[in-house]
Design an enzyme around this catalytic site. Structure first.
Site, PDB file in Angstrom:
ATOM      1  N   ASN A 163     -10.450 -26.901 -28.050  1.00 40.95           N
ATOM      2  CA  ASN A 163     -10.346 -27.602 -26.776  1.00 40.95           C
ATOM      3  C   ASN A 163     -11.538 -27.348 -25.866  1.00 40.95           C
ATOM      4  OD1 ASN A 163      -7.650 -28.950 -26.814  1.00 40.95           O
ATOM      5  ND2 ASN A 163      -6.978 -26.868 -27.236  1.00 40.95           N
ATOM      6  N   THR A 164     -12.168 -26.181 -26.004  1.00 36.45           N
ATOM      7  CA  THR A 164     -13.290 -25.827 -25.138  1.00 36.45           C
ATOM      8  C   THR A 164     -14.627 -25.929 -25.853  1.00 36.45           C
ATOM      9  OG1 THR A 164     -11.853 -24.308 -23.897  1.00 36.45           O
ATOM     10  CG2 THR A 164     -14.232 -24.048 -23.615  1.00 36.45           C
ATOM     11  N   ASN A 165     -14.724 -25.349 -27.039  1.00 37.01           N
ATOM     12  CA  ASN A 165     -15.993 -25.322 -27.778  1.00 37.01           C
ATOM     13  C   ASN A 165     -15.824 -25.865 -29.193  1.00 37.01           C
ATOM     14  OD1 ASN A 165     -17.639 -24.022 -25.744  1.00 37.01           O
ATOM     15  ND2 ASN A 165     -16.509 -22.136 -26.183  1.00 37.01           N
ATOM     16  N   GLY A 207      -1.194 -26.476 -35.057  1.00 41.93           N
ATOM     17  CA  GLY A 207      -2.594 -26.851 -34.907  1.00 41.93           C
ATOM     18  C   GLY A 207      -3.400 -26.492 -36.141  1.00 41.93           C
ATOM     19  N   THR A 215     -10.903  -7.952  -3.310  1.00 41.99           N
ATOM     20  CA  THR A 215     -10.233  -9.094  -3.931  1.00 41.99           C
ATOM     21  C   THR A 215     -10.736  -9.364  -5.346  1.00 41.99           C
ATOM     22  OG1 THR A 215      -9.859 -10.105  -1.774  1.00 41.99           O
ATOM     23  CG2 THR A 215      -9.738 -11.559  -3.699  1.00 41.99           C
ATOM     24  N   ASP A 249      -6.326 -25.367 -36.351  1.00 42.39           N
ATOM     25  CA  ASP A 249      -7.038 -24.104 -36.199  1.00 42.39           C
ATOM     26  C   ASP A 249      -6.173 -22.915 -36.584  1.00 42.39           C
ATOM     27  OD1 ASP A 249      -5.370 -24.680 -34.022  1.00 42.39           O
ATOM     28  OD2 ASP A 249      -6.629 -23.604 -32.582  1.00 42.39           O
ATOM     29  N   THR A 304      -8.938 -21.253 -25.438  1.00 44.07           N
ATOM     30  CA  THR A 304      -8.280 -21.933 -24.326  1.00 44.07           C
ATOM     31  C   THR A 304      -6.842 -21.447 -24.208  1.00 44.07           C
ATOM     32  OG1 THR A 304      -9.658 -23.877 -24.741  1.00 44.07           O
ATOM     33  CG2 THR A 304      -7.721 -24.185 -23.349  1.00 44.07           C
TER      34      THR A 304
END
Length: 262
Positions: free
Chosen positions: A9-11, A107, A184, A109, A132
């Protein structure tokens, strides 16, 4: 030479195997608008830098969880490599059983990872893939896919925290010096990082208790290296599990295809 393409999904990972070893690997942001011509220009340039040539590729195998990318990747293989690619989930025989209620929902993968892990490690396995999403997949001693767990990925969690809370900044994910944050940024880093470490270690303990047999834990994926030295329950870090699985599946299917021609 074999070109293995793993689209997440990302790479998207492209890797070239010469029959003996992996010669090169490249990552690109997954882009559903990238055409066959785009892939050809991009990949031929990178191959040339590494002393390789696109014309040396004589076969291709693709695993993708992004169906929209498959059309152009398949066209790239047909047009520029002059081959019909093997596609996990379509014309690839896994050679392992999938013991879940709806096997078609798994999936590609995750199945490829199961094959790659079983080909590299003995016994029952837990394969943790950090991308992801963070997936925990159980592989039986015989290589069967036994199910697993899907959780949000660490980058996704940090992004959601920033986008949902107006005063929280976007920060880099890294191991903080101490658990208790004094500002923070440090507090966010500690919460996400150590929260994921305990997610990994805690779920591994629960899986092992439920499975009831000794299991080896393998970590892979784009951000798995972040957890090295911190997650106590991970036995091995192996960034090449997916491409190992693709190579095994290619060998398995090209052998089967040769048999069918006889």
């Amino acid at each position: 030479m074999l070109l293995a393409i793993d689209t997440g999904n990302t790479n998207t990972l492209f890797a070239v195997h010469d029959g003996k070893e992996w010669r090169a690997q490249w990552r690109s942001s997954t882009d559903m608008t990238k055409t066959a011509d785009d892939y050809a220009v991009w990949l031929s340039t990178l191959m040339e830098i590494n002393g390789l040539d696109l014309g040396q590729i004589d076969d291709c195998i693709i695993s993708t969880v992004v169906p929209q990318s498959l059309f152009n990747q398949r066209n790239f293989a047909r047009r520029y490599l002059k081959v019909e690619p093997f596609v996990v989930g379509e014309n690839v025989e896994l050679g392992v059983a999938v013991h879940i209620t709806k096997p078609s929902e798994v999936g590609a993968d995750r199945l490829v990872n199961a094959v790659g892990a079983h080909g590299s490690y003995e016994g029952a396995l837990i394969v943790i893939d950090s991308g992801t999403a963070t997936t925990f997949d159980i592989v039986g001693e015989d290589g069967s896919f036994e199910g697993g767990i899907i959780a949000p990925g660490i980058n996704l969690s940090m992004k959601a925290l920033h986008e949902a809370a107006a005063k929280l900044p976007r920060v880099a994910i890294q191991k903080p010096d101490q658990v208790i944050g004094k500002d923070t940024v440090a507090a966010m880093q500690s919460g996400v990082f150590w929260g994921y470490i305990d997610l990994i270690d805690g779920l591994v303990e629960r899986i092992k208790a439920e499975y009831g047999k000794p299991m080896t834990v393998i970590a892979t994926g784009g951000v798995a290296s972040l957890f090295e030295g911190a997650a106590r329950k991970i036995d091995h870090f192996d960034s090449d599990i997916t491409i190992k699985g693709l190579r095994i599946l290619y060998d398995r299917n090209i052998t089967q295809a040769a048999r069918e021609l006889k």
